[in-house]
Write an enzyme that holds these catalytic residues in place. Structure first.
Site, mmCIF file in Angstrom:
data_model
loop_
_atom_site.group_PDB
_atom_site.id
_atom_site.type_symbol
_atom_site.label_atom_id
_atom_site.label_comp_id
_atom_site.label_asym_id
_atom_site.label_seq_id
_atom_site.Cartn_x
_atom_site.Cartn_y
_atom_site.Cartn_z
ATOM 1 N N SER A 1 0.795 -1.235 0.000
ATOM 2 C CA SER A 1 0.000 0.000 0.000
ATOM 3 C C SER A 1 0.826 1.285 0.000
ATOM 4 C CB SER A 1 -0.952 0.011 1.201
ATOM 5 O OG SER A 1 -2.046 -0.842 0.955
ATOM 6 N N VAL A 2 2.133 1.190 0.137
ATOM 7 C CA VAL A 2 2.969 2.374 -0.068
ATOM 8 C C VAL A 2 2.809 2.872 -1.515
ATOM 9 C CG1 VAL A 2 5.354 3.233 -0.082
ATOM 10 C CG2 VAL A 2 4.592 1.700 1.740
#
Length: 397
Positions: free
Chosen positions: A77-78
């Site tokens: 999710s970065v």
């Protein structure tokens, strides 16, 4: 001596910097000694200067390959940081509009609300995760996204980005757009929107809009250097074990969910669709550079007003699970209540993480930007792992 005291602390004394380094070293060394983390890269910037940088442990424990400052990681999710900034750059260029309906670019994306009606989903709804969409990993194994064959962007799936978005649109929304908040595949839909607005594949668009203006070369949807990629490990109730080709990892803080479907081999699959929410690969240094550009006002990526829009809570009065005390801006969480969040960060700090074991935060009031990448999910993830919380408390003293 504490790193932070008051609104704008001084950070010039050598002794104070050594105190900071000693505290962070202790957190990293303890996590490694207790075998909660296999390896880590931790970077801390204060008022624009990198005041701490360390690579520790192993990128590949079985091969005895040490972690290095330029190790690459599966970002999970970065990735949302890069896709969200790319979308905001297009808003600045007039090629997207925050409050325009998604159907201006994706005419067939018309999922129905729970009552069967069709309401406009806007670009703002996607960026703030208020579109009414979901993630498969938040559902039971027989949930509607699984039945529709939707990929969350971290598994091996024989599907294109366009086809995955089409499948998402076949599932009814959880709520009418704008009426609530739910972490979701909205950033993957945003990725297709970026493609349509630019006429470029998502990888090329993100490179042009985000990476090239900062001179960054390590981060994208393919591996910049295969020998630099960290192996993924997973907490299995003891020593982290090397991940298998396909893992379904339970999320204890989300009741009733099947868990995350993750595949290490996805990073090497040239046919894997570019997931704007979870599919990128990159370095800690690249992320620090992007976050610092935003903290300093946005140049050369965004205008100051665009950054202000990103860090403005879009979800007032809403409880965001699993982020108590935090609201959501346009791409990441924003701290509302440090007490409720059990965090020493200042109000207005931005934070997110990634399931492969990553966390990051920016505290503008204190001039802090912190990136902590590990290869141990979920221990290094924010939320969910002890390591990010311990690291944050060490930084603030």
């Amino acid at each position: 001596m504490s790193l932070i005291s008051g609104d704008r602390p001084s950070f010039s004394p050598v002794a104070q910097m050594k105190d900071l380094s000693d505290r962070i070293d202790a957190v990293i060394d303890t996590a490694l000694a207790q075998q909660r983390v296999v390896g880590a890269v931790v970077l801390v910037a204060k008022d624009g200067d990198t005041v701490y940088a360390r690579a520790a442990g192993f990128a590949d424990r079985e091969a005895n390959q040490p972690m290095t400052p330029d190790t690459l990681f599966r970002l999970s999710s970065v990735s949302k940081v890069y896709a969200s900034v790319a979308a905001m750059a297009l808003v600045g260029q007039g090629r997207l509009a925050l409050d325009a309906p998604v159907t201006d670019w994706l005419p067939d994306f018309r999922p129905t609300s729970p009552d069967g009606s069709v309401s406009d989903i806007t670009v703002r709804h996607l960026l703030s995760h208020m579109a009414g969409l979901n993630y498969g990993f938040l559902e039971p194994a027989d949930g509607p996204y699984h039945r529709a064959g939707v990929s969350d962007g971290m598994d091996i799936a024989n599907v294109t980005l366009e086809e995955n978005v089409r499948r998402i649109a076949t599932v009814p929304l959880l709520f009418a757009p704008g009426m609530s908040w739910n972490y979701s595949l909205a950033t993957d839909v945003l990725g297709l929107l970026i493609e349509r607005a630019t006429g470029l594949p998502l990888a090329d668009a993100v490179r042009t809009l985000v990476m090239e203006p900062l001179g960054l070369t390590d981060t994208g949807f393919t591996i910049a250097g295969p020998n630099r990629l960290a192996t993924g490990y997973v907490d299995d109730g003891g020593t982290p074990r090397r991940m298998a080709d396909l893992e379904i990892i339970p999320l204890p803080f989300i009741e009733g969910s099947e868990g995350l479907r993750m595949s290490l081999t996805r990073a090497f699959d040239e046919n894997a669709y570019p997931s704007g929410g979870a599919g990128m690969i990159g370095s800690a240094g690249d992320l620090l550079a992007v976050l610092e550009a935003l903290r300093k006002g946005g140049a050369p990526l965004l205008s100051t007003s665009q950054v202000e829009a990103m860090v403005t809570d879009q979800t007032p009065g809403m409880d965001l699970l699993p982020w108590p005390g935090r609201g959501f801006g346009l791409g990441f969480t924003v701290l509302r209540d440090p007490v409720a969040a059990n965090s020493p960060e200042a109000v207005g700090a931005w934070r997110m993480g990634g399931a492969y074991g990553h966390s990051w935060f920016v505290d503008p009031a204190n001039g802090l930007t912190v990136v902590a990448f590990t290869n141990a999910g979920l221990e290094g993830q924010s939320p969910g792992g002890r390591f990010p919380d311990e690291l944050t408390r060490a930084i603030y003293g």
